[in-house]
Design an enzyme around this catalytic site. Structure first.
Site, PDB file in Angstrom:
ATOM      1  N   HIS A   3      -4.892  -9.315  14.457  1.00  0.00           N
ATOM      2  CA  HIS A   3      -4.986  -8.114  13.607  1.00  0.00           C
ATOM      3  C   HIS A   3      -5.762  -8.469  12.336  1.00  0.00           C
ATOM      4  CE1 HIS A   3      -4.027  -4.481  11.577  1.00  0.00           C
ATOM      5  NE2 HIS A   3      -2.864  -4.814  11.055  1.00  0.00           N
ATOM      6  N   GLU A  32      -6.031  -6.638   9.416  1.00  0.00           N
ATOM      7  CA  GLU A  32      -5.601  -6.195   8.078  1.00  0.00           C
ATOM      8  C   GLU A  32      -5.405  -7.430   7.200  1.00  0.00           C
ATOM      9  OE1 GLU A  32      -2.435  -3.288   8.047  1.00  0.00           O
ATOM     10  OE2 GLU A  32      -2.845  -2.770   5.956  1.00  0.00           O
ATOM     11  N   ASP A  84      -3.448  -8.681   5.095  1.00  0.00           N
ATOM     12  CA  ASP A  84      -2.240  -9.510   4.960  1.00  0.00           C
ATOM     13  C   ASP A  84      -2.194 -10.580   6.052  1.00  0.00           C
ATOM     14  OD1 ASP A  84      -1.950  -7.155   6.503  1.00  0.00           O
ATOM     15  OD2 ASP A  84       0.225  -7.281   6.491  1.00  0.00           O
ATOM     16  N   HIS A  86      -1.361  -1.111  14.882  1.00  0.00           N
ATOM     17  CA  HIS A  86      -1.615   0.183  14.297  1.00  0.00           C
ATOM     18  C   HIS A  86      -3.045   0.327  13.797  1.00  0.00           C
ATOM     19  CE1 HIS A  86      -1.248  -0.891   9.823  1.00  0.00           C
ATOM     20  NE2 HIS A  86      -1.083  -2.012  10.479  1.00  0.00           N
ATOM     21  N   HIS A 131       0.819  -1.223   0.000  1.00  0.00           N
ATOM     22  CA  HIS A 131       0.000   0.000   0.000  1.00  0.00           C
ATOM     23  C   HIS A 131       0.851   1.271   0.000  1.00  0.00           C
ATOM     24  CE1 HIS A 131       0.346   0.112   4.385  1.00  0.00           C
ATOM     25  NE2 HIS A 131      -0.500  -0.867   4.572  1.00  0.00           N
ATOM     26  N   HIS A 135       5.498 -10.147  10.574  1.00  0.00           N
ATOM     27  CA  HIS A 135       6.337  -9.970   9.376  1.00  0.00           C
ATOM     28  C   HIS A 135       7.801 -10.117   9.765  1.00  0.00           C
ATOM     29  CE1 HIS A 135       3.044  -8.323   6.949  1.00  0.00           C
ATOM     30  NE2 HIS A 135       2.770  -7.472   7.926  1.00  0.00           N
ATOM     31  N   TYR A 187      10.143  -0.160   8.573  1.00  0.00           N
ATOM     32  CA  TYR A 187       8.790  -0.579   8.960  1.00  0.00           C
ATOM     33  C   TYR A 187       8.197   0.410   9.974  1.00  0.00           C
ATOM     34  CZ  TYR A 187       4.950  -3.745   9.748  1.00  0.00           C
ATOM     35  OH  TYR A 187       3.693  -4.287   9.807  1.00  0.00           O
ATOM     36  N   ASP A 208       1.886  -6.699  14.081  1.00  0.00           N
ATOM     37  CA  ASP A 208       2.796  -5.935  13.206  1.00  0.00           C
ATOM     38  C   ASP A 208       3.997  -5.347  13.969  1.00  0.00           C
ATOM     39  OD1 ASP A 208       1.613  -6.191  10.691  1.00  0.00           O
ATOM     40  OD2 ASP A 208       0.219  -4.549  11.050  1.00  0.00           O
TER      41      ASP A 208
HETATM   42 FE1  FEO Z   1      -1.264  -4.052   9.618  1.00  0.00          FE
HETATM   43 FE2  FEO Z   1       0.826  -6.495   8.483  1.00  0.00          FE
HETATM   44  O1  FEO Z   1      -0.769  -5.544   8.642  1.00  0.00           O
END
Ligand code: FEO
Length: 398
Positions: free
Chosen positions: A78, A80, A82, A145, A24, A225, A192, A164
Site C-alpha cells: 500500500h 499511502e 504512513d 482502500h 487525516h 496498524h 477503523y 490496512d
Molecule cells: Fe491507507 Fe494505513 O494507510
C-alpha cells in the site's frame, strides 16, 4: 517497538506512534503503529515500511536482526504515506533487486516519489514469488482502500500481511491480539472500519468471499496498524462480515449541535421519547464528540436523528462538517429524522433531511422546528416525535 518473531525467520520490525492524535481527520486518542515485516530467507524481504517520522526506528529494528543492506526485495502492499514514507530511505540503503507492487501501486509510487527507474516488478492477484524456502502469493485488494492496495500471503507459514484491512489505530507494546485487551482491540477495529473502510462494504464482501474460497489456511493476519491476529481471527472476520452487510442494532443516535441551548433541550426531549418507546438511544453533542467517534456509533445504529439550529440560512459548522464527513461513507440501511430551533429563516431541518435523503437514509419524519425557545407544548411534541420514531423503528423489524 521491539522486534517480535511471528514465526521462524519472520519479524515485526515497524514502529509505535504513541503520540499521533489526528490521522487525516480521524481522532487517534490511542496512537497507532506502523507495522512493517521482515522475512529472512534466501531473498531477504521487507513488507511495507513506516511513516517517514519513524524511519529511524524501522532501521534500528531491522539492524537488530540483519544488516539492512542485505534486503533483496521490498514489497509495497500500500502506497499511502504512513506505509511508504520511508520507502525512499530503504531503497537508498538496501538498493533492492526488486520492488514488488501492483500496477496501480507502481503508478502511485511514481506519482508520490517521481522515481521511474526503481526496480519495479508488477504483480497481480495469484502471482507467486519464491523467497527461497517460502512462497509469497499476492492478492490485489483494489480500492480497499486505495487502488494500489494488496495483500501478501506467506503460504508455508499461513501469514497474511493484510495492509490496512483488519487494522486498528492502537499503540501498544504488545504485538498480538491475545496479549492485549480484546474489547479495546475490537472497539478500535470498529472505529477503523467505520472511518476508513465503511464506504467499501460491497468490495469487502467480495473480498471476504474470495479469500474464503481460496481456502488459504490463514494462521495469522498481520495488518499494517495495531495488533496481529493469531487467536481471535474468527472474531475479526465475523465482525467484518457483519459490518460489511451494514447490519445495525435497533438503536437511535440523537446527534445535535445547538446555538443557545434550544436545540439541545429539544434533543433531550426527542431522546426521552425514543427511550419511552423502548428503543435504545444515545445523545451525541457534536461540541464534545469527535466526528470519527460519532461515525463509529453510526456503523452499528439503525436510526440517525439530527438536531441543529439555523445559522445564516444554513447549518452550524459542526453539523455541516459532520454531514460532509458522514456523506463520504454512504451509510445505508438506516432510518432518519431531523429537528431544530430557528430565529427567522429556519433552513436547518430542510438541509439535514436533504443530506439524509442524499445518503439514501429513510427519512421517517417531516422534521420538527421551534421558533427561538421551546415551551412545554413544544417539549411534548418533541417527546411525541421521539415516541413515533421509536415505535416505527421497532415495528419495522430492521
Ligand atoms: Fe491507507 Fe494505513 O494507510
Amino acid at each position: 517497538m521491539k522486534t517480535t518473531e511471528l514465526a521462524k525467520g519472520i519479524y515485526s520490525v515497524g514502529a509505535v506512534d504513541w503520540d499521533v492524535r489526528d490521522f487525516h481527520g480521524y481522532s487517534t486518542y490511542k496512537g497507532t503503529t506502523y507495522n512493517s515485516f521482515l522475512v529472512i530467507d534466501k531473498k531477504v524481504t521487507l513488507f511495507d515500511t513506516v511513516k517517514h517520522s519513524h524511519k529511524d526506528e524501522l532501521i534500528r529494528n531491522i539492524s537488530a536482526i540483519i544488516d539492512p543492506q542485505k534486503i533483496d526485495y521490498i514489497v509495497v502492499n500500500h502506497v499511502e504515506m504512513d506505509h511508504s514514507g520511508s520507502l525512499p530511505d530503504m531503497i537508498e540503503i538496501a538498493k533492492p533487486e526488486k520492488i514488488f507492487c501492483s500496477q496501480m501501486g507502481k503508478n502511485a509510487i511514481i506519482d508520490h516519489f517521481h522515481e521511474e527507474d526503481w526496480p519495479f516488478e508488477v504483480v497481480k492477484s495469484g502471482t507467486e514469488i519464491s523467497l527461497g524456502k517460502r512462497t509469497v502469493q499476492f492478492i490485489e485488494t483494489r480500492m480497499l482502500h486505495w487502488p494500489d492496495s494488496m495483500f501478501s500471503f506467506i503460504k508455508e507459514d499461513g501469514i497474511l500481511f493484510s495492509s490496512d484491512a483488519f487494522g486498528q489505530h492502537y499503540a501498544t507494546s504488545e504485538r498480538f491480539d491475545d496479549e492485549s485487551d480484546l474489547s479495546e482491540v475490537m472497539k478500535e477495529s470498529a472505529k477503523y472500519y467505520a472511518n476508513i473502510l465503511y464506504l467499501f462494504a460491497p468490495l469487502i464482501r467480495k473480498l471476504l468471499k474470495s479469500v474464503e474460497e481460496m481456502n488459504l489456511g490463514i494462521k495469522m493476519i498481520a495488518p499494517d496498524h495495531g495488533v496481529i491476529w493469531r487467536t481471535h481471527i474468527d472474531k475479526i472476520l465475523e465482525a467484518y462480515d457483519n459490518w460489511s452487510q451494514n447490519k445495525a442494532d435497533n438503536r437511535a443516535l440523537v446527534i445535535y449541535d445547538s446555538m443557545w441551548h434550544s436545540t439541545e433541550k429539544m434533543a433531550h426531549a426527542v431522546a426521552a421519547g425514543v427511550e419511552d418507546a423502548g428503543l435504545r438511544t444515545k445523545l451525541i453533542n457534536l461540541k464534545v464528540h469527535h466526528r470519527s467517534d460519532v461515525m463509529t456509533d453510526v456503523l452499528t445504529a439503525n436510526t440517525i436523528i439530527l438536531g441543529c439550529s439555523t445559522l445564516n440560512n444554513g447549518l452550524l459548522p459542526r453539523m455541516a462538517g459532520f454531514l460532509m464527513y458522514m456523506r463520504g461513507f454512504k451509510p445505508t440501511n438506516k432510518f432518519g429524522a431531523s429537528f431544530g430551533s430557528f430565529g427567522w429563516s429556519g433552513e436547518a431541518v430542510k438541509l439535514m433531511n436533504k443530506a439524509l435523503e442524499d445518503m439514501k437514509i429513510d427519512v421517517i419524519e417531516e422534521g420538527f422546528r421551534v421558533k427561538y425557545v421551546p415551551d412545554t407544548a413544544h417539549f411534548d411534541q418533541c417527546i411525541e416525535m421521539g415516541r413515533r420514531i421509536g415505535k416505527r423503528v421497532l415495528e419495522s423489524g430492521k
